[in-house]
Scaffold this motif. Sequence first.
Motif, mmCIF file in Angstrom:
data_model
loop_
_atom_site.group_PDB
_atom_site.id
_atom_site.type_symbol
_atom_site.label_atom_id
_atom_site.label_comp_id
_atom_site.label_asym_id
_atom_site.label_seq_id
_atom_site.Cartn_x
_atom_site.Cartn_y
_atom_site.Cartn_z
ATOM 1 N N SER A 167 -2.925 -0.079 5.121
ATOM 2 C CA SER A 167 -1.519 0.003 4.725
ATOM 3 C C SER A 167 -1.290 1.059 3.650
ATOM 4 N N LEU A 168 -2.336 1.798 3.288
ATOM 5 C CA LEU A 168 -2.226 2.769 2.200
ATOM 6 C C LEU A 168 -1.611 4.083 2.639
ATOM 7 N N ASN A 169 -1.580 4.348 3.942
ATOM 8 C CA ASN A 169 -1.114 5.631 4.458
ATOM 9 C C ASN A 169 -0.022 5.377 5.480
ATOM 10 N N GLY A 170 1.024 6.201 5.442
ATOM 11 C CA GLY A 170 2.095 6.047 6.419
ATOM 12 C C GLY A 170 3.388 6.661 5.909
ATOM 13 N N SER A 171 4.426 6.511 6.661
ATOM 14 C CA SER A 171 5.714 7.092 6.294
ATOM 15 C C SER A 171 6.212 6.495 4.981
ATOM 16 N N ILE A 172 7.016 7.265 4.269
ATOM 17 C CA ILE A 172 7.564 6.811 2.993
ATOM 18 C C ILE A 172 9.079 6.944 3.011
ATOM 19 N N GLY A 173 9.729 6.138 2.171
ATOM 20 C CA GLY A 173 11.177 6.217 2.029
ATOM 21 C C GLY A 173 11.554 7.048 0.823
ATOM 22 N N GLN A 174 12.776 6.886 0.348
ATOM 23 C CA GLN A 174 13.266 7.690 -0.768
ATOM 24 C C GLN A 174 13.077 6.995 -2.103
ATOM 25 N N GLN A 175 13.054 5.666 -2.124
ATOM 26 C CA GLN A 175 12.937 4.946 -3.385
ATOM 27 C C GLN A 175 11.489 4.894 -3.866
ATOM 28 N N ARG A 176 11.327 4.779 -5.200
ATOM 29 C CA ARG A 176 10.007 4.790 -5.817
ATOM 30 C C ARG A 176 9.821 3.585 -6.738
ATOM 31 N N ARG A 177 8.572 3.254 -6.927
ATOM 32 C CA ARG A 177 8.154 2.327 -7.975
ATOM 33 C C ARG A 177 7.243 3.098 -8.931
ATOM 34 N N TYR A 178 7.179 2.628 -10.182
ATOM 35 C CA TYR A 178 6.321 3.289 -11.169
ATOM 36 C C TYR A 178 5.789 2.237 -12.126
#
Length: 447
Positions: A213-224
């Motif tokens: 689950s570490l690799n794949g498409s991403i969205g626009q929102q982020r966590r930090y």
Amino acid sequence: MTELHPLDAGFIELEDSDRHISLGIGAVAIISGTPPTRAEFAEVLGERIAANARLRQKMRRAPFDLTAPVWEEDPNFDLAHHIHWTALPEPADDSALFDFVAAELEKRLDRDHPLWQCIVVERLTGDRWALFVKAHHSMVDGVSGVTLLSTFCDGMEAVESGGANGAQPAVNWLAWAVKGIRLPFDLPRHAVSVIRGLIPLAAATLASATDSSLNGSIGQQRRYIAARTSLTEVREIGKAFGATVNDVVLAALASAYRDLLLQRGEQPAEDTVRILVPVSMRAADAKYVLDNRVSVMIPALPVHLEDPVQRLSLIHDLMTAHKSRGEAQAEKSVMGLADWLPFAPIAWTVRLLSLIPQHGITALATNIPGPPHALTVHGREVLSLLPAVPIAMRLRTGIAILSYHDQLNFGITGDYDTNPDLRTLADGIHGAIAELLTAARNLPDAL
């Protein structure tokens, strides 16, 4: 005007290829006390950037990208475009600050103006405030980005406008003629060396890692989120086991990713986590030049090993082997070779490659040397420095590691939808350093 180098321009092309990403690099200085007045802050900041032409230049593209983009003076430069003030909602603690950083990483910098900004965050808990500095990756890499933030601090040398920041140097026609004459003889030998070093990089990029689950498409929102550790303790671990600080950092990341995979019910296999590790190629005399001078390596983290000391030992051997194969130098040579090529095919190639889903790399981890001594801003002590990097190209996690004084701080950026458990990575880093420190102090020589 100054042309962007191929690597710098590549970040513009990469951002343009994916509406979900913003390629701003950030650093957060958490500072004691209360901030200066807005007038005081603007006055001093204006003095600090006066020596750096790049901070007053915006990027302009050529029609159809027939030539490289250029940095040109912004005739309407206004410092007010680049300074923002905000306060966080209660309780205005570190968690709220991390949410703020994540939201800022989502926002693209305005290309109608120079590609940087400063945000003053007032009234943090514990009698603190913060200064968040963000610049586009086309302007800075990790090292030059931290240098930029440091020059906004008291007593630091202002960034000079020499090198890539000044006017385009006059063309040395004799040197170009000599290069042209030697090119048919030098190019084959140079190409063989480059190809030999690039083969491992290409193989790691193109090969598919074990499904996770570490690799794949991403969205626009982020966590930090951030993990704070002790540089003194990390050095103690390295000295005990004959490893570098970077080896210990990667061993801690291997442990954290192992914890994350197990928590998600996934089996940590030998090739599950291949990470992109930028390597600084910046010479000492280019410390203050705002551009990108990095190469890369792509090692696999030994998440399959249970023993933390075995993980550290294997990582040390892997990194030594990567360095000896010359991968970083080969990638740097390719970027140097790109300076000879027309810009248009380079731009089109970057756009095409960005559309091809890569499955071989799962994360980015960059280790940035920061200021070795304590800093102040307007007479207020900088308590800690936290790095923040963007994510792109199906890399759902980006981790920046920044040293400051006696601290070694990890800034972890993740895709919002696919990385709800970044806290596991932060806790895993703390746990791994504690395990390795205990093991180091229990060695016979340490008794």
